[in-house]
Scaffold this motif. Structure first.
Motif, mmCIF file in Angstrom:
data_model
loop_
_atom_site.group_PDB
_atom_site.id
_atom_site.type_symbol
_atom_site.label_atom_id
_atom_site.label_comp_id
_atom_site.label_asym_id
_atom_site.label_seq_id
_atom_site.Cartn_x
_atom_site.Cartn_y
_atom_site.Cartn_z
ATOM 1 N N ILE A 1 0.864 -1.183 0.000
ATOM 2 C CA ILE A 1 0.000 0.000 0.000
ATOM 3 C C ILE A 1 0.894 1.224 0.000
ATOM 4 O O ILE A 1 1.667 1.440 0.944
ATOM 5 N N ALA A 2 0.811 2.014 -1.047
ATOM 6 C CA ALA A 2 1.590 3.252 -1.140
ATOM 7 C C ALA A 2 0.848 4.358 -0.393
ATOM 8 O O ALA A 2 -0.336 4.613 -0.656
ATOM 9 N N VAL A 3 1.532 5.008 0.539
ATOM 10 C CA VAL A 3 0.876 6.029 1.352
ATOM 11 C C VAL A 3 1.900 7.015 1.884
ATOM 12 O O VAL A 3 3.014 6.638 2.254
ATOM 13 N N ASP A 4 1.505 8.274 1.926
ATOM 14 C CA ASP A 4 2.280 9.312 2.600
ATOM 15 C C ASP A 4 1.686 9.476 3.991
ATOM 16 O O ASP A 4 0.621 10.081 4.158
ATOM 17 N N LEU A 5 2.344 8.922 4.982
ATOM 18 C CA LEU A 5 1.796 8.893 6.338
ATOM 19 C C LEU A 5 1.769 10.261 7.009
ATOM 20 O O LEU A 5 1.172 10.406 8.085
ATOM 21 N N SER A 6 2.401 11.251 6.403
ATOM 22 C CA SER A 6 2.305 12.598 6.966
ATOM 23 C C SER A 6 0.914 13.188 6.775
ATOM 24 O O SER A 6 0.567 14.177 7.414
ATOM 25 N N ASP A 7 0.118 12.588 5.903
ATOM 26 C CA ASP A 7 -1.260 13.003 5.651
ATOM 27 C C ASP A 7 -2.177 12.145 6.517
ATOM 28 O O ASP A 7 -2.326 10.951 6.266
ATOM 29 N N PRO A 8 -2.802 12.711 7.548
ATOM 30 C CA PRO A 8 -3.614 11.897 8.462
ATOM 31 C C PRO A 8 -4.744 11.143 7.759
ATOM 32 O O PRO A 8 -4.997 9.976 8.063
ATOM 33 N N ALA A 9 -5.406 11.799 6.819
ATOM 34 C CA ALA A 9 -6.509 11.142 6.117
ATOM 35 C C ALA A 9 -5.983 9.971 5.293
ATOM 36 O O ALA A 9 -6.606 8.900 5.240
ATOM 37 N N ALA A 10 -4.828 10.160 4.654
ATOM 38 C CA ALA A 10 -4.240 9.085 3.858
ATOM 39 C C ALA A 10 -3.820 7.920 4.751
ATOM 40 O O ALA A 10 -3.969 6.747 4.375
ATOM 41 N N ALA A 11 -3.298 8.217 5.932
ATOM 42 C CA ALA A 11 -2.911 7.163 6.869
ATOM 43 C C ALA A 11 -4.126 6.340 7.284
ATOM 44 O O ALA A 11 -4.055 5.098 7.341
ATOM 45 N N ARG A 12 -5.234 7.004 7.541
ATOM 46 C CA ARG A 12 -6.446 6.272 7.934
ATOM 47 C C ARG A 12 -6.985 5.436 6.774
ATOM 48 O O ARG A 12 -7.432 4.302 6.981
ATOM 49 N N ARG A 13 -6.920 5.969 5.566
ATOM 50 C CA ARG A 13 -7.374 5.191 4.407
ATOM 51 C C ARG A 13 -6.497 3.962 4.202
ATOM 52 O O ARG A 13 -6.986 2.878 3.882
ATOM 53 N N ALA A 14 -5.200 4.125 4.376
ATOM 54 C CA ALA A 14 -4.281 3.000 4.190
ATOM 55 C C ALA A 14 -4.547 1.900 5.199
ATOM 56 O O ALA A 14 -4.520 0.709 4.864
ATOM 57 N N MET A 15 -4.808 2.270 6.433
ATOM 58 C CA MET A 15 -5.099 1.258 7.447
ATOM 59 C C MET A 15 -6.432 0.567 7.175
ATOM 60 O O MET A 15 -6.566 -0.642 7.405
ATOM 61 N N ALA A 16 -7.401 1.308 6.680
ATOM 62 C CA ALA A 16 -8.669 0.676 6.312
ATOM 63 C C ALA A 16 -8.461 -0.307 5.171
ATOM 64 O O ALA A 16 -9.049 -1.394 5.158
ATOM 65 N N GLU A 17 -7.607 0.054 4.214
ATOM 66 C CA GLU A 17 -7.302 -0.847 3.109
ATOM 67 C C GLU A 17 -6.545 -2.078 3.594
ATOM 68 O O GLU A 17 -6.765 -3.201 3.107
ATOM 69 N N ALA A 18 -5.657 -1.894 4.557
ATOM 70 C CA ALA A 18 -4.889 -3.022 5.087
ATOM 71 C C ALA A 18 -5.798 -4.030 5.764
ATOM 72 O O ALA A 18 -5.601 -5.243 5.667
ATOM 73 N N GLY A 19 -6.803 -3.538 6.470
ATOM 74 C CA GLY A 19 -7.739 -4.432 7.138
ATOM 75 C C GLY A 19 -7.192 -5.004 8.434
ATOM 76 O O GLY A 19 -6.156 -4.574 8.949
ATOM 77 N N THR A 20 -7.875 -5.994 8.945
ATOM 78 C CA THR A 20 -7.502 -6.590 10.225
ATOM 79 C C THR A 20 -6.248 -7.439 10.081
ATOM 80 O O THR A 20 -6.118 -8.209 9.137
ATOM 81 N N ALA A 21 -5.320 -7.286 11.009
ATOM 82 C CA ALA A 21 -4.090 -8.074 11.036
ATOM 83 C C ALA A 21 -3.834 -8.516 12.465
ATOM 84 O O ALA A 21 -4.460 -8.029 13.415
ATOM 85 N N ASP A 22 -2.902 -9.445 12.609
ATOM 86 C CA ASP A 22 -2.540 -9.921 13.949
ATOM 87 C C ASP A 22 -1.564 -8.993 14.649
ATOM 88 O O ASP A 22 -1.587 -8.866 15.877
ATOM 89 N N PHE A 23 -0.702 -8.347 13.846
ATOM 90 C CA PHE A 23 0.364 -7.529 14.412
ATOM 91 C C PHE A 23 0.509 -6.224 13.645
ATOM 92 O O PHE A 23 0.184 -6.139 12.452
ATOM 93 N N LEU A 24 1.054 -5.225 14.335
ATOM 94 C CA LEU A 24 1.397 -3.937 13.723
ATOM 95 C C LEU A 24 2.795 -3.545 14.178
ATOM 96 O O LEU A 24 3.105 -3.597 15.379
ATOM 97 N N ILE A 25 3.641 -3.150 13.224
ATOM 98 C CA ILE A 25 4.965 -2.599 13.523
ATOM 99 C C ILE A 25 5.019 -1.191 12.949
ATOM 100 O O ILE A 25 4.871 -0.998 11.736
ATOM 101 N N ASN A 26 5.225 -0.211 13.812
ATOM 102 C CA ASN A 26 5.357 1.178 13.365
ATOM 103 C C ASN A 26 6.830 1.513 13.197
ATOM 104 O O ASN A 26 7.534 1.841 14.155
ATOM 105 N N SER A 27 7.293 1.404 11.941
ATOM 106 C CA SER A 27 8.701 1.661 11.644
ATOM 107 C C SER A 27 8.913 2.962 10.889
ATOM 108 O O SER A 27 10.038 3.444 10.796
ATOM 109 N N ALA A 28 7.858 3.529 10.329
ATOM 110 C CA ALA A 28 8.012 4.760 9.549
ATOM 111 C C ALA A 28 8.566 5.876 10.431
ATOM 112 O O ALA A 28 8.090 6.099 11.540
#
Length: 241
Positions: free
Chosen positions: A54-81
């Motif tokens: 998923i290509a996303v500019d995480l500095s854009d809050p709305a884009a970050a929320r859209r990307a997470m909605a596209e990612a869907g449910t997962a078991d784990f999250l790693i915040n490396s950005a």
């Protein structure tokens, strides 16, 4: 330590620690959902490990929320950005502040929130790891906003652990020392610069991205079932002396 049948969302997965996490967890059986800004980095991960990208500019809050909605449910999250803008106290600019805090702190809080909401909707469980830095513990020149963002993320990690623990969601952080990504290797190649910093490490070396990735994998695994709200230094003993 197998992650077969598990899914992990990794922000900043295109390079550095995020990429090392993607490769390691894929090797151990996980399905990787890679979030990054650069299309070529994502295409490389897609080819190498079959990652969903998923290509996303995480500095854009709305884009970050859209990307997470596209990612869907997962078991784990790693915040490396993460990014840094080298500015001293007297040079700090509004632009530098917004850039660093926007990606390093605000985006991480957004992704944690989205992940938690989806996990709770599925009955809870899961784990997150946020990547902070020794810069949140020691004062390094020209790291004003970076230090604030990483110290802030550590505080947020403890709140996340407190509020999400009852839902079976564990939240921890790692605080790496200088990690020799491609960019860092060039920045620290001069012995005159790296020598004094290296001397403060009892292990007598800096970290590799793989060192950090393995520590993160441990925190995500059932072996760390009683670790929650912790900040684990991956620093070769730097903060101990």
């Amino acid at each position: 330590m197998s992650f077969a049948g598990k899914t992990v969302i990794i922000t900043g997965a295109g390079r550095g620690i995020g990429r090392a996490c993607a490769l390691l967890l894929a090797q151990r059986g996980a399905q990787v959902i890679a979030l990054a800004r650069t299309a070529s980095d994502l295409a490389r991960l897609q080819e190498e490990i079959g990652a969903r990208v998923i290509a996303v500019d995480l500095s854009d809050p709305a884009a970050a929320r859209r990307a997470m909605a596209e990612a869907g449910t997962a078991d784990f999250l790693i915040n490396s950005a993460g990014i840094n803008v080298l500015e001293s106290v007297l040079e700090m600019s509004d632009e530098g502040y917004e850039a660093v805090l926007g990606v390093n702190l605000r985006a991480a809080l957004i992704t944690c929130q989205a992940f938690a909401r989806m996990r709770i909707a599925q009955g809870g469980g899961g784990a997150m790891v946020n990547i902070t830095s020794i810069a949140g513990h020691r004062g390094f020149e020209q790291h004003l906003c970076y230090a604030a963002s990483k110290a802030g993320l550590e505080g947020a990690t403890r709140v996340l652990a407190r509020e999400l623990g009852p839902h079976g969601i564990r939240v921890n952080a790692v605080a790496p020392t200088i990690t020799l990504t491609e960019l860092a290797e060039a920045a620290w190649s001069d012995p005159a610069k790296s020598g004094p910093m290296m001397a403060r490490h009892p292990s007598a070396r800096f970290a590799s991205p793989e060192d950090v990735a393995r520590s993160i994998a441990m925190l995500l695994s059932p072996d760390a079932a009683m670790l929650n709200g912790a900040v684990v230094p991956v620093d070769g003993g730097f903060l101990a002396v």
